[in-house]
Scaffold this motif. Structure first.
Motif, PDB file in Angstrom:
ATOM      1  N   ARG A 194       0.770  -1.112   0.134  1.00 31.77           N
ATOM      2  CA  ARG A 194      -0.115   0.017  -0.022  1.00 31.77           C
ATOM      3  C   ARG A 194       0.749   1.340  -0.026  1.00 31.77           C
ATOM      4  O   ARG A 194       0.616   2.076  -0.732  1.00 31.77           O
ATOM      5  CB  ARG A 194      -0.935  -0.046   1.560  1.00 31.77           C
ATOM      6  N   ALA A 195       1.911   1.354   0.890  1.00 33.71           N
ATOM      7  CA  ALA A 195       2.849   2.437   0.824  1.00 33.71           C
ATOM      8  C   ALA A 195       3.580   2.757  -0.700  1.00 33.71           C
ATOM      9  O   ALA A 195       3.655   3.741  -1.038  1.00 33.71           O
ATOM     10  CB  ALA A 195       3.870   1.948   2.022  1.00 33.71           C
ATOM     11  N   ASP A 196       3.953   1.540  -0.962  1.00 33.38           N
ATOM     12  CA  ASP A 196       4.498   1.658  -2.369  1.00 33.38           C
ATOM     13  C   ASP A 196       3.721   2.257  -3.432  1.00 33.38           C
ATOM     14  O   ASP A 196       3.908   3.015  -4.329  1.00 33.38           O
ATOM     15  CB  ASP A 196       4.931   0.394  -2.734  1.00 33.38           C
ATOM     16  N   VAL A 197       2.347   1.744  -3.313  1.00 30.59           N
ATOM     17  CA  VAL A 197       1.468   2.469  -4.421  1.00 30.59           C
ATOM     18  C   VAL A 197       1.179   3.749  -4.120  1.00 30.59           C
ATOM     19  O   VAL A 197       1.115   4.687  -5.000  1.00 30.59           O
ATOM     20  CB  VAL A 197       0.131   1.411  -4.451  1.00 30.59           C
ATOM     21  N   GLU A 198       0.842   4.202  -2.914  1.00 35.58           N
ATOM     22  CA  GLU A 198       0.931   5.652  -2.560  1.00 35.58           C
ATOM     23  C   GLU A 198       2.043   6.526  -2.921  1.00 35.58           C
ATOM     24  O   GLU A 198       1.755   7.828  -3.379  1.00 35.58           O
ATOM     25  CB  GLU A 198       0.483   5.420  -0.986  1.00 35.58           C
ATOM     26  N   ALA A 199       3.230   5.908  -2.914  1.00 36.97           N
ATOM     27  CA  ALA A 199       4.491   6.571  -3.349  1.00 36.97           C
ATOM     28  C   ALA A 199       4.235   6.912  -4.796  1.00 36.97           C
ATOM     29  O   ALA A 199       4.987   7.901  -5.399  1.00 36.97           O
ATOM     30  CB  ALA A 199       5.567   5.912  -2.974  1.00 36.97           C
ATOM     31  N   LEU A 200       3.332   6.439  -5.723  1.00 40.82           N
ATOM     32  CA  LEU A 200       3.342   6.540  -7.038  1.00 40.82           C
ATOM     33  C   LEU A 200       2.776   7.941  -7.282  1.00 40.82           C
ATOM     34  O   LEU A 200       2.982   8.460  -8.397  1.00 40.82           O
ATOM     35  CB  LEU A 200       2.426   5.486  -7.636  1.00 40.82           C
ATOM     36  N   GLY A 201       1.856   8.293  -6.208  1.00 39.35           N
ATOM     37  CA  GLY A 201       1.395   9.832  -6.332  1.00 39.35           C
ATOM     38  C   GLY A 201       0.168   9.821  -6.999  1.00 39.35           C
ATOM     39  O   GLY A 201      -0.514  10.993  -7.407  1.00 39.35           O
ATOM     40  N   PHE A 202      -0.644   8.881  -7.318  1.00 37.91           N
ATOM     41  CA  PHE A 202      -2.158   8.694  -8.087  1.00 37.91           C
ATOM     42  C   PHE A 202      -2.963   8.345  -6.919  1.00 37.91           C
ATOM     43  O   PHE A 202      -2.633   7.775  -5.948  1.00 37.91           O
ATOM     44  CB  PHE A 202      -1.970   7.658  -9.106  1.00 37.91           C
ATOM     45  N   LYS A 203      -4.306   8.643  -7.213  1.00 39.22           N
ATOM     46  CA  LYS A 203      -5.478   8.462  -6.529  1.00 39.22           C
ATOM     47  C   LYS A 203      -5.422   6.901  -6.646  1.00 39.22           C
ATOM     48  O   LYS A 203      -5.726   6.372  -7.752  1.00 39.22           O
ATOM     49  CB  LYS A 203      -6.594   9.089  -6.940  1.00 39.22           C
ATOM     50  N   ILE A 204      -5.800   6.221  -5.594  1.00 36.61           N
ATOM     51  CA  ILE A 204      -5.790   4.782  -5.559  1.00 36.61           C
ATOM     52  C   ILE A 204      -7.114   4.355  -5.316  1.00 36.61           C
ATOM     53  O   ILE A 204      -8.190   4.749  -4.774  1.00 36.61           O
ATOM     54  CB  ILE A 204      -5.165   4.213  -4.126  1.00 36.61           C
ATOM     55  N   ARG A 205      -7.513   3.321  -6.428  1.00 39.98           N
ATOM     56  CA  ARG A 205      -8.825   2.937  -6.659  1.00 39.98           C
ATOM     57  C   ARG A 205      -8.880   1.739  -5.741  1.00 39.98           C
ATOM     58  O   ARG A 205      -8.428   0.690  -6.059  1.00 39.98           O
ATOM     59  CB  ARG A 205      -9.045   2.632  -8.088  1.00 39.98           C
ATOM     60  N   GLY A 210     -10.803   1.182   4.737  1.00 39.77           N
ATOM     61  CA  GLY A 210      -9.533   1.517   5.306  1.00 39.77           C
ATOM     62  C   GLY A 210      -8.901   0.818   6.495  1.00 39.77           C
ATOM     63  O   GLY A 210      -9.720  -0.229   6.910  1.00 39.77           O
ATOM     64  N   PRO A 211      -8.083   1.407   7.096  1.00 37.59           N
ATOM     65  CA  PRO A 211      -7.317   0.662   8.028  1.00 37.59           C
ATOM     66  C   PRO A 211      -8.137   0.493   9.254  1.00 37.59           C
ATOM     67  O   PRO A 211      -8.960   1.469   9.486  1.00 37.59           O
ATOM     68  CB  PRO A 211      -5.921   1.207   8.121  1.00 37.59           C
TER      69      PRO A 211
END
Length: 372
Positions: A194-205, A210-211
């Protein structure tokens, strides 16, 4: 005595290999849990549920429920040199089959697995649905002699089961820590992804929740429980329903719950209050109305006792109405409890300490309170 159609037990598979393979598969089983499950449930809850699914159910012989059946049969006595027989073929005489029916619970596949400790003097029986059968053909219709043969076979069976049970118990002790470690590793993996995907800078679908919310302060949680009980006109967060033979484990659960600030009905905490009351009526109110949850400690002792079944009937009636009051079944063994729907999930106490169960009950109360 003549045995026919008997199965050589504990001979098809190596028990050590079967149990080791199952432990090695724990991580893969945990990976089948949806990510949403990790978002909405704690590691303790996930580990307990998964371990309860993977626990190996040892064979429990119900030798207090043995039944005997008989039938007339034709018996070939050609092997008996003490009898005159036809040298050109079988010698058939009238006889009696006496069959001993021994009920059991547990995983029948265990009966096919060879333990690490064994002898060449194998155990035999006919494996039926939820029972082992021991049929003996007696040409002389000697019923008393069949009892001696059965006792010998039963003694041998129990010897083998002792060796099997030791290995199964060791596996079950290792199971919960192994599942817990796999759950923690999987959560770490999910969080890193999740952290790696957030680091991409795009909105996550995502379609998952949530946690999980952070843990609530104990004093605040206790206040919320009290307010919820008041609104629902209930006296207890949880009531414990159990047989006296299982008290040692249950009392540790009760003590841990009380230590955590949970209002629990446990009979020894209520001795003064129970003095002089109509217990049938009072327990009916406690388990049917006064407690938000009821933990039912299922066991063969529970199934056989009147008071636990009285408590269960009141708790179950409220549970099935869907208007508050929920059953949380846990099991010491695989005894079926009449009336409890098969769709209700159990936790298995063979892989949970009393303290672990108490923590899971607390989480259930705080996160999933019945409607008022």
């Amino acid at each position: 005595m003549i045995r026919k159609d008997w199965t050589l037990l504990f001979s098809d598979y190596d028990l050590r290999s079967v149990l080791d393979d199952q432990l090695k598969g724990v991580a893969e089983r945990v990976r089948t849990i949806p990510e949403s499950g990790f978002a909405s449930r704690t590691d303790e809850d996930l580990a307990a549920m998964t371990a309860s699914e993977l626990v190996v159910r040892p064979i429990l012989l119900h030798d207090d429920q043995i039944e005997v059946s008989t039938r007339d049969v034709k018996i070939d006595v050609s092997h008996d040199f003490n009898r005159a027989h036809n040298p050109w073929g079988p010698t058939i005489v009238d006889g009696l089959e006496v069959c001993y029916h021994l009920p059991f619970s547990g995983d029948p596949q265990v009966l096919r697995c060879r333990p690490s400790t064994y002898t060449l003097n194998g155990a035999r029986a006919v494996i039926g649905k939820d029972e082992l059968r021991f049929p003996y053909d007696s040409p002389g219709r000697d019923v008393a002699a069949t009892k001696k043969w059965f006792d010998e076979d039963l003694t041998r069976l129990k010897e083998w089961l002792g060796w099997v049970d030791a290995q199964v118990a060791e596996y079950n002790r290792q199971l919960e820590p192994a599942v817990r470690a796999a759950v923690a590793a999987r959560r770490s993996e999910i969080e890193k992804s999740r952290a790696d995907v957030e680091a991409l800078g795009f909105k996550i679908r995502t379609s998952t929740s949530g946690p999980s919310a952070p843990a609530t302060d104990p004093s605040t949680a206790k206040e919320k429980r009290s307010a919820r009980r008041t609104a629902a006109r209930r006296k207890y967060d949880v009531a414990l329903s159990f047989a006296g033979e299982d008290r040692e484990y249950v009392e540790k659960v009760a003590d841990a719950l009380r230590e955590a600030g949970v209002d629990v009905f446990y009979d020894r905490y209520e001795q003064t209050n129970l003095w002089g009351k109509d217990l049938a009526e009072h327990f009916g109110h406690v388990y049917g109305q006064d407690a938000s949850f009821v933990v039912m400690f299922s066991s063969r002792h529970y199934a056989a006792k009147a008071w636990p079944n009285h408590e269960k009937s009141h708790a179950l009636a409220t549970h099935l109405k869907g208007v508050g009051g929920r059953m949380l079944p846990v099991r010491f063994d695989d005894t079926d409890i009449p009336g409890v729907p098969g769709t209700i999930g159990y936790l298995d106490l063979r892989v949970l300490t009393p303290e672990q169960l108490a923590e899971l009950v607390r989480q259930k109360i705080d996160a999933d309170a019945p409607d008022t």
